[in-house]
Design a protein around this motif. Structure first.
Motif, PDB file in Angstrom:
ATOM      1  N   GLY A 166       3.423  -6.354   1.859  1.00 49.25           N
ATOM      2  CA  GLY A 166       4.010  -5.145   2.414  1.00 49.25           C
ATOM      3  C   GLY A 166       4.200  -5.251   3.912  1.00 49.25           C
ATOM      4  O   GLY A 166       3.314  -5.715   4.629  1.00 49.25           O
ATOM      5  N   LEU A 169       3.400  -1.401   7.697  1.00 47.85           N
ATOM      6  CA  LEU A 169       2.236  -0.585   7.364  1.00 47.85           C
ATOM      7  C   LEU A 169       1.444  -0.241   8.627  1.00 47.85           C
ATOM      8  O   LEU A 169       1.457  -0.999   9.598  1.00 47.85           O
ATOM      9  CB  LEU A 169       1.342  -1.327   6.380  1.00 47.85           C
ATOM     10  CG  LEU A 169       1.948  -1.523   4.980  1.00 47.85           C
ATOM     11  CD1 LEU A 169       1.267  -2.667   4.259  1.00 47.85           C
ATOM     12  CD2 LEU A 169       1.833  -0.236   4.176  1.00 47.85           C
ATOM     13  N   ASP A 186       2.070  -6.312   9.028  1.00 43.62           N
ATOM     14  CA  ASP A 186       3.156  -6.849   8.211  1.00 43.62           C
ATOM     15  C   ASP A 186       2.618  -7.988   7.364  1.00 43.62           C
ATOM     16  O   ASP A 186       1.584  -8.586   7.674  1.00 43.62           O
ATOM     17  CB  ASP A 186       4.304  -7.356   9.094  1.00 43.62           C
ATOM     18  CG  ASP A 186       4.989  -6.238   9.858  1.00 43.62           C
ATOM     19  OD1 ASP A 186       5.611  -5.389   9.199  1.00 43.62           O
ATOM     20  OD2 ASP A 186       4.865  -6.199  11.099  1.00 43.62           O
ATOM     21  N   GLN A 213       4.644   0.948   2.563  1.00 36.28           N
ATOM     22  CA  GLN A 213       5.366  -0.109   3.267  1.00 36.28           C
ATOM     23  C   GLN A 213       6.858   0.203   3.371  1.00 36.28           C
ATOM     24  O   GLN A 213       7.427   0.887   2.518  1.00 36.28           O
ATOM     25  CB  GLN A 213       5.166  -1.470   2.573  1.00 36.28           C
ATOM     26  CG  GLN A 213       5.805  -1.604   1.200  1.00 36.28           C
ATOM     27  CD  GLN A 213       4.872  -1.226   0.073  1.00 36.28           C
ATOM     28  OE1 GLN A 213       3.986  -0.400   0.235  1.00 36.28           O
ATOM     29  NE2 GLN A 213       5.076  -1.832  -1.092  1.00 36.28           N
ATOM     30  N   THR A 216       9.094  -4.716   0.906  1.00 31.93           N
ATOM     31  CA  THR A 216       8.180  -5.449   0.032  1.00 31.93           C
ATOM     32  C   THR A 216       8.711  -6.849  -0.203  1.00 31.93           C
ATOM     33  O   THR A 216       9.914  -7.052  -0.377  1.00 31.93           O
ATOM     34  CB  THR A 216       8.031  -4.735  -1.323  1.00 31.93           C
ATOM     35  OG1 THR A 216       7.615  -3.388  -1.100  1.00 31.93           O
ATOM     36  CG2 THR A 216       7.014  -5.435  -2.208  1.00 31.93           C
TER      37      THR A 216
END
Length: 239
Positions: A166, A169, A186, A213, A216
């Motif tokens: 993800g 974040l 990341d 996130q 993806t």
């Protein structure tokens, strides 16, 4: 929750997996960067930021594959890392037991399954191995992942690894060594699945986890069944 797959196990699919994707490695493996990190460690944010810089690398997922495994062994300090799982710490322990890593610590960096202590001396560039590693091909269609790997020196039993990553974040840390900070991440490993085989796999992909996130990715790699060492890897962003 993380699951150990056996080939043939059927899991629920997301409708988004109707798309078809194909990834094929070169004969040489990419540089795979594994960062073992923790939101409870005050030394980790610089390493997290460094890993995030690979978002702009021109050869991302072809010649460079970054992954951040969050570990939970600093949670006792006062902040529980929401991305940490016991399996991630166990992976770092496996590197120690294999002799490839001196000890467990964060930030801990493995490049091409070897300890990368040069990072602490200011080195930021990583390079891919120069030896041939065999070719890994992955196809994803209608939720089914098919993988094929072939290399004469790796004919023993293998393990196929599949990890969802993800990007984009963040966490507002309220306690512990990073109290009061907003940490951004990341390439965070959000879920990690494994399947045994000998060079040919066909598995059903589970739905990608949702942790907030912005993007993806999926990374697929092959290792010897009894070692953490990465032989070959491919990956990319998902639709």
């Amino acid at each position: 929750m993380h699951r150990f797959w056996l080939i043939g196990l059927i899991l629920t699919l997301s409708p988004a997996w109707a798309a078809s994707l194909e990834w094929h490695s070169a004969e040489r493996a990419p540089a795979v960067v594994e960062l073992f990190t923790s939101e409870g460690c005050s030394s980790c944010p610089p390493a997290d930021r460094w890993l995030s810089e690979f978002k702009n690398h021109p050869d991302l997922f072809t010649n460079i594959i970054p992954m951040a495994f969050h570990v939970g062994y600093w949670d006792w300090i006062g902040w529980e890392d929401r991305f940490a799982e016991p399996e991630y710490g166990s992976r770092q322990t496996a590197y120690v037991e294999s002799g490839r890593l001196s000890q467990r610590y964060t930030p801990g960096i493995m490049v091409n399954s070897e300890e990368f202590r040069a990072w602490f001396n200011g080195r930021r560039q990583v390079t891919a191995p120069l030896v041939a590693s065999g070719r890994l091909s992955v196809t994803i269609e209608d939720g089914q992942l098919s993988a094929r790997f072939g290399f004469e020196s790796e004919s023993r039993p293998l393990t196929l690894h599949m990890a969802y990553l993800g990007n984009g974040l963040s966490s507002q840390v309220k306690r512990g060594e990073n109290a009061g900070k907003t940490l951004r991440h990341d390439f965070v490993v959000l879920d990690w699945y494994r399947a045994h085989g000998e060079g040919d796999w066909s598995v059903e992909l589970p739905e990608a986890p949702e942790a907030g996130q912005s993007r993806t990715a999926l990374v697929v790699w092959v290792s010897p069944r009894d070692e953490p060492r990465i032989i070959q890897a491919v990956g990319g962003y998902l639709p």
